[in-house]
Motif scaffolding. Structure first.
Motif, short mmCIF file in Angstrom:
data_model
loop_
_atom_site.label_atom_id
_atom_site.label_comp_id
_atom_site.label_asym_id
_atom_site.label_seq_id
_atom_site.Cartn_x
_atom_site.Cartn_y
_atom_site.Cartn_z
N ASP A 319 50.56 76.99 32.59
CA ASP A 319 50.56 78.42 32.87
C ASP A 319 50.38 78.69 34.37
OD1 ASP A 319 50.93 79.09 30.22
OD2 ASP A 319 48.78 79.25 29.80
N ASP A 320 49.55 77.89 35.06
CA ASP A 320 49.34 78.12 36.49
C ASP A 320 50.62 77.84 37.28
OD1 ASP A 320 49.20 75.40 35.97
OD2 ASP A 320 47.35 75.05 37.09
N PHE A 321 51.42 76.88 36.83
CA PHE A 321 52.68 76.61 37.49
C PHE A 321 53.66 77.77 37.28
CE2 PHE A 321 56.99 74.75 37.55
CZ PHE A 321 57.00 74.24 38.83
N LYS A 322 53.65 78.33 36.10
CA LYS A 322 54.56 79.43 35.77
C LYS A 322 54.29 80.66 36.64
CE LYS A 322 54.95 77.94 30.94
NZ LYS A 322 54.61 78.27 29.53
N ARG A 323 53.08 80.77 37.16
CA ARG A 323 52.72 81.93 37.97
C ARG A 323 53.06 81.77 39.45
NH1 ARG A 323 48.09 81.76 34.43
NH2 ARG A 323 46.92 80.57 35.99
N LEU A 324 53.59 80.62 39.87
CA LEU A 324 53.90 80.39 41.27
C LEU A 324 55.09 81.21 41.74
CD1 LEU A 324 53.50 76.49 41.53
CD2 LEU A 324 51.83 78.25 42.16
N ASP A 325 55.18 81.35 43.06
CA ASP A 325 56.30 82.07 43.68
C ASP A 325 57.41 81.06 44.00
OD1 ASP A 325 58.05 83.57 45.17
OD2 ASP A 325 56.71 83.80 46.90
N PHE A 326 58.54 81.19 43.32
CA PHE A 326 59.67 80.28 43.53
C PHE A 326 60.81 80.96 44.31
CE2 PHE A 326 57.66 79.01 39.46
CZ PHE A 326 57.29 77.72 39.80
N SER A 327 60.53 82.08 44.94
CA SER A 327 61.59 82.86 45.56
C SER A 327 62.28 82.14 46.72
CB SER A 327 61.04 84.20 46.04
OG SER A 327 60.00 84.02 47.00
N ALA A 328 61.58 81.20 47.37
CA ALA A 328 62.18 80.49 48.50
C ALA A 328 62.86 79.19 48.08
CB ALA A 328 61.12 80.18 49.56
N LEU A 329 62.66 78.78 46.83
CA LEU A 329 63.17 77.49 46.38
C LEU A 329 64.69 77.50 46.26
CD1 LEU A 329 62.53 74.63 45.32
CD2 LEU A 329 62.31 75.63 43.02
N LYS A 330 65.33 76.60 47.00
CA LYS A 330 66.80 76.54 46.97
C LYS A 330 67.34 75.16 46.62
CE LYS A 330 66.87 76.13 52.04
NZ LYS A 330 67.43 76.68 53.29
N LEU A 350 62.59 78.66 34.33
CA LEU A 350 61.29 79.04 34.87
C LEU A 350 61.34 79.37 36.35
CD1 LEU A 350 58.23 79.37 34.56
CD2 LEU A 350 58.01 76.90 34.83
N THR A 351 62.05 78.54 37.14
CA THR A 351 62.04 78.70 38.60
C THR A 351 63.23 79.49 39.13
OG1 THR A 351 63.32 76.67 39.04
CG2 THR A 351 60.93 76.44 38.77
N GLY A 352 64.28 79.61 38.33
CA GLY A 352 65.50 80.25 38.80
C GLY A 352 66.36 79.34 39.65
#
Length: 557
Positions: A319-330, A350-352
């Motif tokens: 659950d803690d991983f699911k709450r992370l910000d993945f907006s910069a992940l490319k 999960l990360t997009g």
């Protein structure tokens, strides 16, 4: 024509000009150039301490100077580096290369017997070891040629007060440093202080010189040292960079590094390719400590994540991983073991960010193929990287038809010079026309994309039919209640071999074995359906996280 432009077919001796635009003659030149161009940027961070490119240059100079002027080591001698993901690692490696030494990457978790073999086989005369593992070295060092031992503790590069606090907690409270007796050992910090007062003498290596002895995992017998030259590593670094041209922006990348730097996959991505663009690697010393791992991830807007299947699965459950910000992940890159469809889909959802799978092996420095970013094909390892030729052959050595499975063979500037002091073993994995035999069965589609079917040695033969464990495992892990799976062949009176599956279930799940067989029959031919099923709490794995089918076979047969 310069050496870097020659098209000589001798393994490990050349770099095509297209893969060496700066004309580097050694890995040392490439890394020193990066340190100069990006001197003010952070290069590596671990346990809250960041090391800038300038500091990396200075500290590696100090280490090189000490090796040159306070030891009897000479260019070409081997130095074993037995460190986890701490910032001392890049300092030691670059310093050793500056002194002309050959780096022997050594797994910190090796047993004394494994250490003894590697040190004796490589002829290593020096060792840099993590204090937590020094007790294993102490048991066998008198049986090896090692004369110089340098020890470092986990927080040695931190400021004095923090260093004392962290090292004391690790040693006395957590008791993570077993007692050891190595009277000849010297503190890495101490010798860096000595070396820092001396001018280093930069050794000019040649492209064909060995830079790294990278030992195979030993899963098919005694571990062998793959001789990776400066040419091999420069070529593969740029082969990877060419495939990631639209992803890597100079001075802007922050990549997560949970895989150990002593593993060739991580060594090249974080230690060469990313450094050449001024990237910042966040080193994770212990990715098995998932709460601490996720806590570290939360501190960064990371643009890249280098991992493998088992790690993706474990993180996506949290659950803690699911709450992370993945907006910069490319970029999420996968390698080291097959990527299952279920793990890839879960991560993407999960990360997009889709998982971009690649393929390689120790003997190819390591990358052979990689999916073009944005053109990923799930289940494929992608297209061969630049200047790489591949062919698929049958048991008679003849090419197979398009789409048919065959032994994958590789030729390119990243292919090793050979196995250290084992010409016979080198010949065994080399075709008459100079291709490296990988030991992996693959198919190639009309569009050129490659798919690994399985390791040849892992293939199961049921009533004369070939069953590839990866296919079975991919089916099993697509079941919503199954977290991990491994398939092996077991003896069977009627069919010669039968498929046995070992499963780890999703926490809290239960599974009816007959229902599972019905599920498998919807996706697999009847002879591929597991005849035996065993549920376990965990599967045996390497320290990198690769499932050890061999261990399962040994305890079963």
């Amino acid at each position: 024509m310069s050496q870097s432009e020659t098209t000589s077919s001798a393994p490990g001796r050349y770099v095509p000009a297209s893969l060496n635009p700066q004309g580097y003659q050694s890995v040392t030149e490439l890394l020193c150039s990066a340190c100069e161009r990006f001197s003010n940027l952070p290069a590596f961070t671990s346990l809250g301490r960041s090391l800038s490119y300038r500091e990396l240059a200075q500290k590696s100079d100090a280490f090189a100077a000490y090796l040159q002027q306070h030891t009897d080591l000479i260019p070409g001698d081997r130095i074993a580096v037995q460190l986890p993901n701490v910032i001392q690692f890049p300092v030691v490696v670059l310093g050793a290369l500056k002194a002309g030494l050959i780096v022997v990457n050594t797994n910190p978790l090796y047993s004394p017997k494994e250490l003894e073999h590697q040190f004796k086989d490589s002829g290593a005369k020096a060792l840099v070891v993590f204090a937590n593992m020094a007790h294993n070295v102490a048991q066998i060092i008198d049986k090896t040629p090692i004369k110089h031992v340098f020890i470092t503790e986990i927080a040695d590069f931190h400021p004095p007060v923090k260093r004392l606090l962290i090292n004391s907690v690790v040693k006395y409270i957590k008791r993570m440093v077993p007692a050891y007796d190595l009277p000849q050992a010297k503190s890495l910090n101490h010798i860096l202080a000595q070396g820092g007062t001396l001018p280093p003498k930069r050794y000019q290596a040649k492209l064909e010189d060995i830079a790294v002895l990278q030992y195979t995992g030993g899963t098919t017998g005694v571990a062998k040292g793959a001789m990776l030259t400066h040419a091999n590593l420069i070529a593969n670094s740029y082969q990877l960079r060419e495939r990631l041209t639209e992803v890597l922006i100079e001075g802007k990348e922050t990549f997560i590094a949970p895989l150990p730097l002593y593993h060739i996959y991580s060594f090249v991505i974080h230690g060469l390719t990313l450094m050449d663009v001024g990237g910042h690697s966040i080193l994770i010393p212990n990715p098995r400590d998932l709460p601490a791992f996720v806590k570290e991830l939360a501190k960064w807007r990371f643009t890249g994540f280098i991992g493998l299947n088992t790690l993706f699965v474990a993180l996506c459950l949290r659950d803690d991983f699911k709450r992370l910000d993945f907006s910069a992940l490319k970029l999420t890159a996968s390698g080291g073991m097959p990527l299952t469809k279920a793990a890839a889909e879960r991560w993407h959802s999960l990360t997009g960010n889709p998982v971009t799978e690649g393929y390689g092996l120790t003997e190819t420095s390591p990358v052979v193929a990689f999916n073009p970013v944005g053109q990923e094909q799930l289940g494929a390892i992608g297209l061969p990287v630049a200047e790489t030729q591949v062919k698929l052959i049958d048991e008679a050595g003849q090419p197979v038809a398009l789409g048919e499975p065959g032994m994958l063979c590789v030729k390119g500037p990243q292919v090793m010079k050979g196995y250290w002091q084992r010409p016979d073993a080198t010949a065994e994995v080399t075709t008459p026309d100079g291709y490296l035999i990988t030991g992996d069965i693959a198919t190639q589609a009309e569009d050129g994309y490659l798919r690994i079917v399985d390791r040849a040695k892992d293939m199961i033969i049921v009533s004369g039919f070939n069953v590839y464990p990866t296919e079975v495992e991919d089916c099993l892990t697509s079941h919503p209640d199954i977290l991990e799976a491994a398939a092996i062949g077991v003896e069977d009176d009627k069919t010669g071999e039968a498929v046995k599956a070992f499963l780890v279930l999703v926490p809290g799940a239960t599974l009816d074995k007959e229902e599972l067989r019905l599920f498998c029959r919807q996706h697999l031919a009847p002879y591929k359906v597991p005849k035996q099923v065993e549920i376990r709490e965990a599967l045996p794995k390497t320290n990198v996280g690769k499932v050890l089918r061999r261990a399962l076979r040994e305890e079963t047969n």
